[in-house]
Design a protein around this motif. Structure first.
Motif, PDB file in Angstrom:
ATOM      1  N   LEU A  56      22.869  -9.285   1.815  1.00  0.00           N
ATOM      2  CA  LEU A  56      22.619  -7.909   2.222  1.00  0.00           C
ATOM      3  C   LEU A  56      21.735  -7.168   1.231  1.00  0.00           C
ATOM      4  N   ALA A  57      21.786  -7.571  -0.018  1.00  0.00           N
ATOM      5  CA  ALA A  57      21.080  -6.842  -1.077  1.00  0.00           C
ATOM      6  C   ALA A  57      20.690  -7.856  -2.145  1.00  0.00           C
ATOM      7  N   SER A  58      19.521  -8.414  -1.969  1.00  0.00           N
ATOM      8  CA  SER A  58      19.080  -9.493  -2.851  1.00  0.00           C
ATOM      9  C   SER A  58      18.855  -8.987  -4.284  1.00  0.00           C
ATOM     10  N   ARG A  59      19.288  -9.801  -5.245  1.00  0.00           N
ATOM     11  CA  ARG A  59      18.978  -9.504  -6.651  1.00  0.00           C
ATOM     12  C   ARG A  59      17.962 -10.516  -7.196  1.00  0.00           C
ATOM     13  N   ASP A  60      17.278 -11.161  -6.291  1.00  0.00           N
ATOM     14  CA  ASP A  60      16.116 -11.973  -6.660  1.00  0.00           C
ATOM     15  C   ASP A  60      14.894 -11.079  -6.482  1.00  0.00           C
ATOM     16  N   PHE A  61      14.377 -10.582  -7.608  1.00  0.00           N
ATOM     17  CA  PHE A  61      13.319  -9.566  -7.545  1.00  0.00           C
ATOM     18  C   PHE A  61      11.910 -10.169  -7.616  1.00  0.00           C
ATOM     19  N   THR A  62      11.802 -11.463  -7.332  1.00  0.00           N
ATOM     20  CA  THR A  62      10.493 -12.115  -7.370  1.00  0.00           C
ATOM     21  C   THR A  62       9.537 -11.461  -6.371  1.00  0.00           C
ATOM     22  N   PRO A  63       8.372 -11.021  -6.846  1.00  0.00           N
ATOM     23  CA  PRO A  63       7.443 -10.360  -5.915  1.00  0.00           C
ATOM     24  C   PRO A  63       7.011 -11.290  -4.783  1.00  0.00           C
ATOM     25  N   VAL A  64       6.850 -10.730  -3.608  1.00  0.00           N
ATOM     26  CA  VAL A  64       6.327 -11.456  -2.458  1.00  0.00           C
ATOM     27  C   VAL A  64       4.919 -11.939  -2.783  1.00  0.00           C
ATOM     28  N   GLY A  65       4.678 -13.238  -2.528  1.00  0.00           N
ATOM     29  CA  GLY A  65       3.338 -13.794  -2.736  1.00  0.00           C
ATOM     30  C   GLY A  65       3.076 -14.215  -4.170  1.00  0.00           C
ATOM     31  N   ALA A  66       4.103 -14.097  -5.028  1.00  0.00           N
ATOM     32  CA  ALA A  66       3.885 -14.456  -6.441  1.00  0.00           C
ATOM     33  C   ALA A  66       3.968 -15.976  -6.609  1.00  0.00           C
ATOM     34  N   GLN A 115       0.829  -1.214   0.000  1.00  0.00           N
ATOM     35  CA  GLN A 115       0.000   0.000   0.000  1.00  0.00           C
ATOM     36  C   GLN A 115       0.864   1.266   0.000  1.00  0.00           C
ATOM     37  N   ILE A 116       1.828   1.309   0.882  1.00  0.00           N
ATOM     38  CA  ILE A 116       2.653   2.525   0.982  1.00  0.00           C
ATOM     39  C   ILE A 116       3.454   2.730  -0.304  1.00  0.00           C
ATOM     40  N   LEU A 117       3.950   1.632  -0.875  1.00  0.00           N
ATOM     41  CA  LEU A 117       4.793   1.751  -2.071  1.00  0.00           C
ATOM     42  C   LEU A 117       3.977   1.654  -3.367  1.00  0.00           C
ATOM     43  N   ASP A 118       2.702   1.344  -3.249  1.00  0.00           N
ATOM     44  CA  ASP A 118       1.765   1.276  -4.381  1.00  0.00           C
ATOM     45  C   ASP A 118       2.282   0.421  -5.542  1.00  0.00           C
ATOM     46  N   SER A 119       2.715  -0.788  -5.215  1.00  0.00           N
ATOM     47  CA  SER A 119       3.183  -1.719  -6.251  1.00  0.00           C
ATOM     48  C   SER A 119       3.402  -3.076  -5.601  1.00  0.00           C
ATOM     49  N   GLN A 120       3.699  -4.066  -6.420  1.00  0.00           N
ATOM     50  CA  GLN A 120       4.215  -5.308  -5.875  1.00  0.00           C
ATOM     51  C   GLN A 120       5.564  -5.009  -5.214  1.00  0.00           C
TER      52      GLN A 120
END
Lengths: 298, 298
Positions: free
Chosen positions: B288-298, B121-126
């Motif tokens: 420290l900085a993940s490059r797995d950009f899979t959306p949460v809940g996808a 909600q705050i970031l208005d995106s996945q």
């Protein structure tokens, strides 16, 4: 040095393990008829081991204290005085002792009846200054003070026989929750926690920077705190925090830009003057433990 | 590594003096229709850069988190993992990273809609997990964390292009004023404070213990704090503190017996995935900085 009392009610630094000894002395000696505090305020001091009185000094008075403090922290004579303690790393002034003897303004403050009358009431006698100091806790760099009972040191190293003394801390800056205010364990004034380890020679030289001997162990602290509550002494500049000689207290570090300074005045009853140290080979110097027992205001 | 954005809106670690840069990104991207927070809660997050939601997790859930934490801190595999950070002196576990990848319970927690829906909600995106960790701050020995903006590091060292990320801290212990709670400078989220000094090679190895580069100077901090206010994030275990990626925050040391533990989850917008570091020769490691950009809940 006077005559050592026959029995030591609070033996410390002698056993192999810390012990809890029940306090034999009252916390509040006088009554509401003996001074400015009400019965309710005295009861609170008795219960918590401390009491904040707000707005004792005006903003003008606080300003003049701070002006004087500022001058002192930049004065080479003060910086080099043995009664001045500096930070181990930065060498900045952290405490200046004996201000009630060496400075006219703070001598008058120590005798100010708005403070001294409360000390006389709680202790129900004439009082003298056992110690006085100014503490500077700068913004960002203020170190923590570890938990301790003042009385443990005053008894072991200074020869104060009984618990009939208190500290008055005049706050010269606003104290918030976030800038390392004084923390007090309510109820802890009723228990004397013995500490383990013998007092080294000239212990005061290192203990004023970071105390190792004469501080309680973590297990005892956790037990005391679970029996009581940690109270934080927050309030506007010009307030006075009174706290009992045996109450366990500490202050956290300060990583905010807000400095914290105060004037500490330790009043002892003239009925409780110093004897030989109870657990040290020689007494600490005068600037830490005065043997001038002249009553305040006499 | 993706394509570097043409212009860097938040240049840091390049100048000789710190600068204040006005934030160009919104703090709140979505509206009350986009998730569980009310208009009033969103306005508070926008104003303060943070929001506490109390009682998100039940005491039973908190207990199961703490049981798992306890197992992990004693597990030699966890202790020796490169994603585990220990105290410089005592070698006790201070942080365990990547718990959303390596632990089933914390993976489920990171995807829990009570937390993730608010991030969306705050970031208005996945959103995806940029980082996750558990912090242990033991009683008596908890060290301070100095003031910093997370985004400054994520931008400089991880290549996060814009301010469209937030942290959710699930408190696993009660947070009081006295045990070193998170302190947040309200309003500071709107200013990017550049820092001075080049990023050393493998900076993360030392910065996780005591950061020197990438932290603001005292003068900038004093200015930010005088423009805002220091808020302390206190509350019962099971609360969640949401805070903006750029808000200035710190926590004081902890000299009470009360430990402080929490699960940190960093959610980044899928519209804001990592590029090359903006001010470092190579990116920090995945934990420290993940490059797995899979959306949460996808």
């Amino acid at each position: 040095m006077g005559i050592k009392t026959l029995s030591d009610h609070y033996p410390t630094r002698v056993g192999a393990r810390p012990e809890f000894i029940k306090r034999v002395d009252p916390v509040v000696w006088g009554g509401p008829e003996d001074g400015p505090l009400s019965a309710e305020q005295l009861a609170r001091f008795e219960r918590n081991g401390c009491l904040i009185v707000e707005g004792v000094f005006s903003q003008d008075e606080v300003d003049s204290f701070n002006t004087r403090l500022d001058e002192m922290s930049r004065d080479p004579d003060v910086q080099n005085d043995p009664g001045t303690i500096t930070e181990p790393e930065s060498n900045e002034v952290r405490s200046v002792f004996d201000v009630h003897k060496n400075d006219a303004l703070f001598k008058a403050t120590a005798e100010d009846r708005r403070v001294a009358d409360i000390a006389r009431q709680i202790l129900d006698s004439q009082v003298y200054l056992h110690q006085s100091r100014i503490n500077f806790k700068p913004g960002f760099a203020g170190k923590e003070f570890w938990w301790h009972s003042d009385f443990e040191t005053w008894h072991a190293e200074d020869g104060m026989p009984r618990m009939r003394a208190l500290s008055a801390s005049i706050t010269l800056t606003d104290n918030y929750e976030v800038n390392g205010p004084l923390m007090i364990v309510s109820g802890s004034q009723n228990t004397f926690v013995t500490t383990v380890g013998e007092t080294p020679e000239d212990h005061y030289k290192s203990s004023l920077q970071r105390q190792q001997i004469g501080v309680p162990d973590e297990e005892s602290l956790a037990r005391l705190i679970s029996d009581g509550e940690i109270l934080t002494m927050t309030g506007r500049a010009g307030s006075v925090v009174f706290f009992d000689c045996n109450v366990m207290h500490a202050s956290a570090g300060n990583i905010t830009p807000f400095p914290r300074s105060n004037v500490f005045l330790v009043y002892n009853s003239v009925e409780n003057t110093l004897e030989e140290p109870f657990a040290a080979s020689s007494p600490r110097p005068e600037f830490l433990a005065s043997r001038d027992f002249t009553p305040v205001g006499a």
